[in-house]
Write a protein that holds these residues in place. Structure first.
Motif, PDB file in Angstrom:
ATOM      1  N   THR A 150       0.819  -1.213   0.000  1.00 50.95           N
ATOM      2  CA  THR A 150       0.000   0.000   0.000  1.00 50.95           C
ATOM      3  C   THR A 150       0.855   1.267   0.000  1.00 50.95           C
ATOM      4  O   THR A 150       0.493   2.270  -0.631  1.00 50.95           O
ATOM      5  CB  THR A 150      -0.932   0.012   1.230  1.00 50.95           C
ATOM      6  N   GLN A 152       3.332   1.939  -1.568  1.00 48.65           N
ATOM      7  CA  GLN A 152       3.809   2.315  -2.900  1.00 48.65           C
ATOM      8  C   GLN A 152       2.932   3.382  -3.536  1.00 48.65           C
ATOM      9  O   GLN A 152       3.247   3.890  -4.619  1.00 48.65           O
ATOM     10  CB  GLN A 152       3.886   1.079  -3.803  1.00 48.65           C
ATOM     11  N   LEU A 153       1.835   3.749  -2.864  1.00 55.66           N
ATOM     12  CA  LEU A 153       1.036   4.897  -3.312  1.00 55.66           C
ATOM     13  C   LEU A 153       1.868   6.172  -3.338  1.00 55.66           C
ATOM     14  O   LEU A 153       1.500   7.149  -4.011  1.00 55.66           O
ATOM     15  CB  LEU A 153      -0.172   5.088  -2.393  1.00 55.66           C
ATOM     16  N   LYS A 154       2.997   6.184  -2.633  1.00 55.57           N
ATOM     17  CA  LYS A 154       3.866   7.363  -2.647  1.00 55.57           C
ATOM     18  C   LYS A 154       4.415   7.616  -4.056  1.00 55.57           C
ATOM     19  O   LYS A 154       4.757   8.762  -4.383  1.00 55.57           O
ATOM     20  CB  LYS A 154       5.008   7.203  -1.644  1.00 55.57           C
ATOM     21  N   LEU A 156       2.577   7.264  -6.766  1.00 51.83           N
ATOM     22  CA  LEU A 156       1.474   8.007  -7.386  1.00 51.83           C
ATOM     23  C   LEU A 156       1.480   9.464  -6.926  1.00 51.83           C
ATOM     24  O   LEU A 156       1.386  10.385  -7.747  1.00 51.83           O
ATOM     25  CB  LEU A 156       0.142   7.331  -7.042  1.00 51.83           C
ATOM     26  N   THR A 157       1.579   9.688  -5.618  1.00 47.32           N
ATOM     27  CA  THR A 157       1.542  11.059  -5.115  1.00 47.32           C
ATOM     28  C   THR A 157       2.767  11.858  -5.565  1.00 47.32           C
ATOM     29  O   THR A 157       2.656  13.040  -5.907  1.00 47.32           O
ATOM     30  CB  THR A 157       1.462  11.064  -3.577  1.00 47.32           C
ATOM     31  N   PHE A 182      -2.764   1.992  -8.676  1.00 47.78           N
ATOM     32  CA  PHE A 182      -3.979   2.302  -7.919  1.00 47.78           C
ATOM     33  C   PHE A 182      -4.895   1.079  -7.821  1.00 47.78           C
ATOM     34  O   PHE A 182      -5.426   0.765  -6.753  1.00 47.78           O
ATOM     35  CB  PHE A 182      -4.716   3.465  -8.590  1.00 47.78           C
ATOM     36  N   VAL A 185      -3.266  -1.632  -5.434  1.00 46.74           N
ATOM     37  CA  VAL A 185      -3.427  -1.291  -4.019  1.00 46.74           C
ATOM     38  C   VAL A 185      -4.877  -1.485  -3.588  1.00 46.74           C
ATOM     39  O   VAL A 185      -5.156  -1.973  -2.480  1.00 46.74           O
ATOM     40  CB  VAL A 185      -2.967   0.160  -3.754  1.00 46.74           C
ATOM     41  N   ILE A 215      -2.200   6.391   3.594  1.00 48.87           N
ATOM     42  CA  ILE A 215      -2.589   7.333   2.542  1.00 48.87           C
ATOM     43  C   ILE A 215      -2.054   8.733   2.851  1.00 48.87           C
ATOM     44  O   ILE A 215      -1.465   9.403   1.984  1.00 48.87           O
ATOM     45  CB  ILE A 215      -4.117   7.363   2.378  1.00 48.87           C
ATOM     46  N   SER A 218       1.685   8.791   2.450  1.00 51.43           N
ATOM     47  CA  SER A 218       2.049   8.796   1.029  1.00 51.43           C
ATOM     48  C   SER A 218       1.918  10.197   0.439  1.00 51.43           C
ATOM     49  O   SER A 218       2.776  10.637  -0.346  1.00 51.43           O
ATOM     50  CB  SER A 218       1.162   7.821   0.255  1.00 51.43           C
ATOM     51  N   VAL A 339       1.046  -4.109  -8.530  1.00 45.79           N
ATOM     52  CA  VAL A 339       1.887  -3.055  -7.956  1.00 45.79           C
ATOM     53  C   VAL A 339       3.340  -3.219  -8.393  1.00 45.79           C
ATOM     54  O   VAL A 339       3.998  -2.236  -8.770  1.00 45.79           O
ATOM     55  CB  VAL A 339       1.780  -3.063  -6.409  1.00 45.79           C
TER      56      VAL A 339
END
Length: 362
Positions: A150, A152-154, A156-157, A182, A185, A215, A218, A339
């Motif tokens: 999860t 690894q959303l960093k 995306l941001t 996305f 995750v 979240i 991230s 991911v």
């Protein structure tokens, strides 16, 4: 006689052609080969260390937050990590400057006499400090494998903030990879709970709180990373000096956070309550992770860094099965695979900057 002279001249010319290479040329060739070998060793050893650091930090941090016994205060661990990082970078600057006096002069000129610059660095310093506290909250409530995927959303941001703040352009495949990230995750987070009676967790878990913490962390990671990158590009200060500034401001605001959050408990039990060897390992891994990333960026490229991230996810998932009785499901496996694919695609398909050639006119 003329024949023998001409023969002798031809032999001399042949001898001149096949003269052995000079020692200087041989030394340069040997030096070049040695440099290539050293670069190869540094590249893959730093990647291996980054993979181990990322995976073991997640696993050890999770272990320290769910094991039985005295629980340490996370706010104190964040402060100690900042102290270690600041000290390490200060020592590196000391060696670069070559003495105590030039070192003190360097710090005085770039920190003490630059209050506005320190004010600018306080923005990412405060964000990083809050982010690190949130990571402890997340790993207190999420499985190590779930957290590793999860978080690894960093990516995306960071991508979104780089587009908006640095005006960077992403390739079509990079946008596709962000969609895959996305979705992956989402699959991991929406899987049904498989908590077993034998699960090695002794503290109460709140998966929703853990997800919200990841979240927010991230988002903070993405913004602070791009802000810090912009600051590094537009100012002459070195990365190590910036880390000293980050560490100092982080310690100050970390102490304030500790006072308001755990002040009463620390007054009763002490700053180092609950500390043992494993907790110090977590602090060490967290503090030197940023320096290790800087080394990887210097000696490797984004593709290999992506491989290290993917490998860390795999290591964390496999280790969680044995350490925490984590149960792999088909949905989790599919989400994790997406991911890992997204991380590789985002690192692989970086847009190539095309420089326009000048048009020659008659």
């Amino acid at each position: 006689m003329l024949h023998s002279l001409s023969r002798g001249n031809s032999q001399d010319s042949a001898a001149a052609v096949v003269d052995p290479p000079s020692p200087t040329l041989h030394h340069h060739r040997h030096s070049a080969m040695s440099n290539v070998g050293n670069s190869f060793v540094m590249k893959y050893s730093s990647l291996l260390l980054l993979t181990l650091q990322s995976a073991t930090l997640t696993l050890f941090m999770r272990y320290t937050r769910v094991r039985p016994g005295d629980m340490y205060m996370a706010t104190t661990a964040v402060i100690m990590a900042e102290v270690f990082k600041m000290t390490a970078c200060a020592v590196i600057i000391l060696f670069q400057e070559g003495g105590i006096r030039p070192w003190l002069h360097h710090l005085n000129q770039n920190i003490v006499k630059q209050p506005l610059d320190c004010l600018k660095i306080s923005v990412p310093a405060i964000i990083y400090m809050l982010q690190n506290n949130l990571l402890y909250v997340a790993l207190s409530n999420l499985e190590a494998a779930t957290f590793q995927v999860t978080y690894q959303l960093k990516i995306l941001t960071t991508a979104l903030f780089s587009v908006s703040m640095l005006r960077k352009k992403l390739s079509v495949m990079q946008w596709v990879s962000l969609v895959c990230l996305f979705v992956g995750v989402g699959l991991v987070q929406l899987q049904p709970s498989t908590k077993s009676a034998s699960e090695k967790v002794t503290t109460e878990q709140n998966s929703f709180l853990g997800l919200v913490s990841v979240i927010i962390a991230s988002l903070m990671s993405g913004f602070a990373g791009i802000y810090f990158e912009k600051l590094l590009k537009n100012t002459p200060q070195s990365l190590y000096l910036r880390n000293v500034q980050l560490g100092f401001v982080g310690v100050v605001f970390g102490l304030l956070t500790m006072y308001f959050n755990d002040g009463r408990e620390i007054a009763e039990k002490g700053f180092f309550y609950g500390y043992d060897f494993v907790v110090w390992v977590v602090i060490f891994l967290q503090s030197f992770g940023g320096i290790l990333v800087a080394v990887v960026v210097k000696y490797a490229d984004n593709i290999l860094k992506g491989f290290a991230t993917s490998a860390a996810i795999v290591v964390a998932c496999i280790a969680s099965i044995y350490l925490f009785d984590f149960h792999l499901t088909l949905q989790f496996t599919m989400g994790t695979s997406l991911v890992i694919l997204a991380v590789y695609m985002y690192s692989k398909f970086v847009p190539v900057l095309v420089t326009k050639k000048p048009v020659l006119t008659a």
